[in-house]
Each structure stands twice: as structure tokens, then as C-alpha cells.
Motif scaffolding. Structure first.
Motif, PDB file in Angstrom:
ATOM      1  N   GLN A   1      31.840  43.765  31.299  1.00  0.00           N
ATOM      2  CA  GLN A   1      31.769  45.218  31.185  1.00  0.00           C
ATOM      3  C   GLN A   1      30.724  45.818  32.126  1.00  0.00           C
ATOM      4  OE1 GLN A   1      31.223  45.664  26.903  1.00  0.00           O
ATOM      5  NE2 GLN A   1      33.388  46.164  26.651  1.00  0.00           N
ATOM      6  N   GLN A   2      29.853  44.972  32.639  1.00  0.00           N
ATOM      7  CA  GLN A   2      28.885  45.422  33.637  1.00  0.00           C
ATOM      8  C   GLN A   2      29.097  44.620  34.909  1.00  0.00           C
ATOM      9  OE1 GLN A   2      24.801  45.165  32.405  1.00  0.00           O
ATOM     10  NE2 GLN A   2      24.001  46.020  34.308  1.00  0.00           N
ATOM     11  N   ASN A   3      29.221  45.283  36.056  1.00  0.00           N
ATOM     12  CA  ASN A   3      29.478  44.588  37.308  1.00  0.00           C
ATOM     13  C   ASN A   3      28.330  43.651  37.669  1.00  0.00           C
ATOM     14  OD1 ASN A   3      31.996  45.717  37.867  1.00  0.00           O
ATOM     15  ND2 ASN A   3      31.091  47.523  38.834  1.00  0.00           N
ATOM     16  N   SER A   4      28.703  42.436  38.099  1.00  0.00           N
ATOM     17  CA  SER A   4      27.727  41.448  38.555  1.00  0.00           C
ATOM     18  C   SER A   4      28.455  40.414  39.408  1.00  0.00           C
ATOM     19  CB  SER A   4      27.031  40.770  37.367  1.00  0.00           C
ATOM     20  OG  SER A   4      27.918  39.868  36.729  1.00  0.00           O
ATOM     21  N   ILE A   5      27.729  39.417  39.883  1.00  0.00           N
ATOM     22  CA  ILE A   5      28.323  38.335  40.672  1.00  0.00           C
ATOM     23  C   ILE A   5      29.349  37.564  39.854  1.00  0.00           C
ATOM     24  CG2 ILE A   5      26.557  36.641  40.032  1.00  0.00           C
ATOM     25  CD1 ILE A   5      28.266  37.022  43.492  1.00  0.00           C
ATOM     26  N   LEU A   6      29.289  37.705  38.521  1.00  0.00           N
ATOM     27  CA  LEU A   6      30.289  37.073  37.659  1.00  0.00           C
ATOM     28  C   LEU A   6      31.703  37.463  38.079  1.00  0.00           C
ATOM     29  CD1 LEU A   6      30.997  35.523  34.986  1.00  0.00           C
ATOM     30  CD2 LEU A   6      30.805  37.731  33.834  1.00  0.00           C
ATOM     31  N   ASN A   7      31.901  38.706  38.519  1.00  0.00           N
ATOM     32  CA  ASN A   7      33.233  39.169  38.938  1.00  0.00           C
ATOM     33  C   ASN A   7      33.840  38.264  40.003  1.00  0.00           C
ATOM     34  OD1 ASN A   7      32.480  41.272  37.291  1.00  0.00           O
ATOM     35  ND2 ASN A   7      32.723  42.882  38.823  1.00  0.00           N
ATOM     36  N   ASN A   8      33.003  37.805  40.949  1.00  0.00           N
ATOM     37  CA  ASN A   8      33.499  36.951  42.031  1.00  0.00           C
ATOM     38  C   ASN A   8      34.060  35.644  41.487  1.00  0.00           C
ATOM     39  OD1 ASN A   8      31.705  38.927  43.261  1.00  0.00           O
ATOM     40  ND2 ASN A   8      31.908  37.748  45.143  1.00  0.00           N
ATOM     41  N   PHE A   9      33.340  35.038  40.554  1.00  0.00           N
ATOM     42  CA  PHE A   9      33.773  33.755  40.018  1.00  0.00           C
ATOM     43  C   PHE A   9      35.017  33.912  39.144  1.00  0.00           C
ATOM     44  CE2 PHE A   9      28.948  33.017  40.107  1.00  0.00           C
ATOM     45  CZ  PHE A   9      28.996  32.694  41.456  1.00  0.00           C
ATOM     46  N   ILE A  10      35.094  35.015  38.391  1.00  0.00           N
ATOM     47  CA  ILE A  10      36.284  35.293  37.591  1.00  0.00           C
ATOM     48  C   ILE A  10      37.501  35.488  38.494  1.00  0.00           C
ATOM     49  CG2 ILE A  10      37.380  36.993  36.079  1.00  0.00           C
ATOM     50  CD1 ILE A  10      35.490  35.265  34.581  1.00  0.00           C
ATOM     51  N   SER A  11      37.317  36.221  39.590  1.00  0.00           N
ATOM     52  CA  SER A  11      38.440  36.469  40.498  1.00  0.00           C
ATOM     53  C   SER A  11      38.954  35.164  41.099  1.00  0.00           C
ATOM     54  CB  SER A  11      38.024  37.438  41.617  1.00  0.00           C
ATOM     55  OG  SER A  11      37.135  36.826  42.530  1.00  0.00           O
ATOM     56  N   GLU A  12      38.067  34.221  41.381  1.00  0.00           N
ATOM     57  CA  GLU A  12      38.484  32.965  42.009  1.00  0.00           C
ATOM     58  C   GLU A  12      39.204  32.041  41.030  1.00  0.00           C
ATOM     59  OE1 GLU A  12      35.403  31.062  44.224  1.00  0.00           O
ATOM     60  OE2 GLU A  12      35.206  32.728  45.648  1.00  0.00           O
ATOM     61  N   ILE A  13      38.773  32.002  39.765  1.00  0.00           N
ATOM     62  CA  ILE A  13      39.483  31.130  38.822  1.00  0.00           C
ATOM     63  C   ILE A  13      40.843  31.715  38.440  1.00  0.00           C
ATOM     64  CG2 ILE A  13      37.383  30.074  37.909  1.00  0.00           C
ATOM     65  CD1 ILE A  13      37.714  31.809  35.403  1.00  0.00           C
ATOM     66  N   ARG A  14      41.024  33.030  38.617  1.00  0.00           N
ATOM     67  CA  ARG A  14      42.324  33.649  38.341  1.00  0.00           C
ATOM     68  C   ARG A  14      43.288  33.524  39.529  1.00  0.00           C
ATOM     69  NH1 ARG A  14      42.503  37.178  33.770  1.00  0.00           N
ATOM     70  NH2 ARG A  14      40.551  38.233  33.165  1.00  0.00           N
ATOM     71  N   SER A  15      42.774  33.494  40.729  1.00  0.00           N
ATOM     72  CA  SER A  15      43.598  33.548  41.939  1.00  0.00           C
ATOM     73  C   SER A  15      44.526  32.345  42.048  1.00  0.00           C
ATOM     74  CB  SER A  15      42.705  33.614  43.178  1.00  0.00           C
ATOM     75  OG  SER A  15      43.455  33.393  44.356  1.00  0.00           O
ATOM     76  N   VAL A  16      45.831  32.597  42.208  1.00  0.00           N
ATOM     77  CA  VAL A  16      46.803  31.505  42.287  1.00  0.00           C
ATOM     78  C   VAL A  16      46.585  30.648  43.525  1.00  0.00           C
ATOM     79  CG1 VAL A  16      48.587  32.653  40.933  1.00  0.00           C
ATOM     80  CG2 VAL A  16      48.492  33.037  43.410  1.00  0.00           C
ATOM     81  N   THR A  17      45.904  31.191  44.521  1.00  0.00           N
ATOM     82  CA  THR A  17      45.629  30.426  45.736  1.00  0.00           C
ATOM     83  C   THR A  17      44.353  29.605  45.593  1.00  0.00           C
ATOM     84  OG1 THR A  17      46.700  32.099  47.100  1.00  0.00           O
ATOM     85  CG2 THR A  17      45.216  30.573  48.212  1.00  0.00           C
ATOM     86  N   ILE A  18      43.274  30.248  45.180  1.00  0.00           N
ATOM     87  CA  ILE A  18      41.970  29.575  45.133  1.00  0.00           C
ATOM     88  C   ILE A  18      41.912  28.552  44.002  1.00  0.00           C
ATOM     89  CG2 ILE A  18      39.487  29.934  44.853  1.00  0.00           C
ATOM     90  CD1 ILE A  18      39.842  32.687  46.111  1.00  0.00           C
ATOM     91  N   GLN A  19      42.534  28.837  42.861  1.00  0.00           N
ATOM     92  CA  GLN A  19      42.423  27.939  41.714  1.00  0.00           C
ATOM     93  C   GLN A  19      43.116  26.599  41.942  1.00  0.00           C
ATOM     94  OE1 GLN A  19      46.193  29.277  38.905  1.00  0.00           O
ATOM     95  NE2 GLN A  19      44.202  30.055  38.371  1.00  0.00           N
ATOM     96  N   LYS A  20      43.930  26.492  43.004  1.00  0.00           N
ATOM     97  CA  LYS A  20      44.583  25.215  43.313  1.00  0.00           C
ATOM     98  C   LYS A  20      43.586  24.151  43.753  1.00  0.00           C
ATOM     99  CE  LYS A  20      49.003  27.336  44.598  1.00  0.00           C
ATOM    100  NZ  LYS A  20      49.960  27.605  45.693  1.00  0.00           N
TER     101      LYS A  20
END
Length: 219
Positions: free
Chosen positions: A8-27
Motif C-alpha cells: 500500500q506504500q510504494n517502495s523497492i518491494l514493487n520491483n521484486f513483486i513485479s519480477e515474480i509475477r512477470s511470465v518472462t522473468i519468473q522463468k
């Protein structure tokens, strides 16, 4: 239950969440595990602000430095196998914690949409008057978290309980809220809107265990 949704508060956490969700990066399974570990470190840091501290003093080469240090006996319990990278991230910060491990999996009865939670392997220290951190990266239906806690009850009564998850569905959050007492804390990196008919989080990220360690045979 006290819910701490860190996203709920923007932080570097957003970057790591985006990468574990990404169908490309999570491979990249090694990168996926490391991102889960880093998210665990962030959640552990945020949780540490609510623990108990006592005044201490440290002798340096040049004098005495006063400092407040954690005064909780922590037991860190993770649900195998998906919970291993999350466990490692939390253990990086709570390195003096005792450790417990438990296996919990979905056993499908007659169709893919119907299942029960089976708990098998369990190794746990005494929990009496300790701070229990129960970690599972995906809080989907919430049944695994509740079944795990029920299996831990013979090992004692903790003084505090902290649940830690990476991504949850609102349904799962509501379920654990109804089964844990009001003083329990839930630390979570993101809460998604719903589950699909098979009980997977939407939009979620897929199967965290498979992404971290490879696909498994169903039984």
C-alpha cells in the motif's frame, strides 16, 4: 487480526513483486527464488518494528554504545516446499531464531476444484511463550495456513503469532482472519482480488513451488 499490506506504500518491494509475477522473468528459477528471499527480508524488517526490545550496551574498541535489542524468542516455521526461499529471507534477518518445518499440500478428491489439505512431515521446537512466525508465500484459500497452525498446537502456546505471505487473495485473508485471534499479525506484500475455480490466486503468479523448484507429479 491485524493486516499489514506492505504494497500500500510504494517502495523497492514493487520491483521484486513485479519480477515474480512477470511470465518472462519468473522463468529464471534462481532469480525467482532470490526475489522471494528478498521480499521475505523486507517483510521481516517491517515486522521487526513491532517486536519487543530491551536496553543493552555493546563494548566497542573505543567505548560503550547503548542500543535496544530484540528480546523475543522467535520460532520461524515454513510450509514446504514453496516456503523455503521465504524462510531463508526471514532467517537472514532473524538469524537466531529456532526453526520448524511442515509439509502441507492439496489432495484433490474427485476433481481439480475439490481438495483437502494434507499435513505430513513436521519438525518443531517447543512453542510455549515464544513468538511464532508462520510463513507461506501464497495465501490462496487460507486452508494451508490454518491446517498448519492446528498441527503445531501440540508443541505449545506461543505468546504472539505473525503470519507472513507474499501474495494473497482476499478470500484467503478473510479465512485466516476468522480462524486466528485478533492479536495475530498478517504481513503480506500484495493482496489480489479473487481465486479462480481451482483455488489459485488471480492475477497471482502461478505455482510458487513449481517456479522455485520445478514441476512436480500430482498424487
Amino acid at each position: 487480526m491485524q493486516i499489514h499490506n506492505i504494497s500500500q506504500q510504494n517502495s523497492i518491494l514493487n520491483n521484486f513483486i513485479s519480477e515474480i509475477r512477470s511470465v518472462t522473468i519468473q522463468k529464471d528459477s534462481m532469480r525467482f527464488r532470490r526475489n522471494i528471499e528478498r521480499i521475505g527480508e523486507i517483510l521481516g524488517y517491517e515486522m521487526s518494528k513491532t517486536l519487543h526490545y530491551q536496553a543493552s550496551s555493546i563494548e566497542t574498541p573505543l567505548g560503550i554504545s547503548p542500543i535496544n535489542l530484540i528480546n523475543d524468542d522467535i520460532v520461524l516455521c515454513s510450509i514446504l516446499r514453496a516456503g523455503v526461499p521465504l524462510h531463508n529471507g526471514l532467517l537472514n534477518y532473524f538469524d537466531k531464531a529456532e526453526n520448524a518445518f511442515i509439509s502441507a499440500y492439496r489432495h484433490h478428491l474427485h476433481n481439480p476444484e475439490s481438495f483437502e489439505i494434507i499435513v505430513e512431515y513436521l519438525a518443531c521446537p517447543n512453542l510455549d511463550n515464544k513468538t511464532l512466525i508462520l510463513a507461506d508465500p501464497m495465501l490462496a484459500t487460507g486452508q494451508s495456513m490454518v491446517a498448519t497452525f492446528e498441527a503445531l498446537k501440540p508443541f505449545g502456546t506461543p505468546k504472539e503469532i505473525h503470519l507472513v505471505s507474499i501474495i494473497g487473495a482476499k478470500e484467503g485473508v478473510d479465512y485466516v482472519s476468522a480462524h486466528f485471534n485478533a492479536s495475530t499479525h498478517l504481513w503480506i506484500a500484495a493482496i489480489d482480488e479473487k481465486l479462480n475455480e481451482k483455488g489459485y490466486i488471480i492475477p497471482g503468479l502461478g505455482d510458487a513451488g513449481d517456479l522455485a523448484f520445478g514441476e512436480k507429479l500430482q498424487r
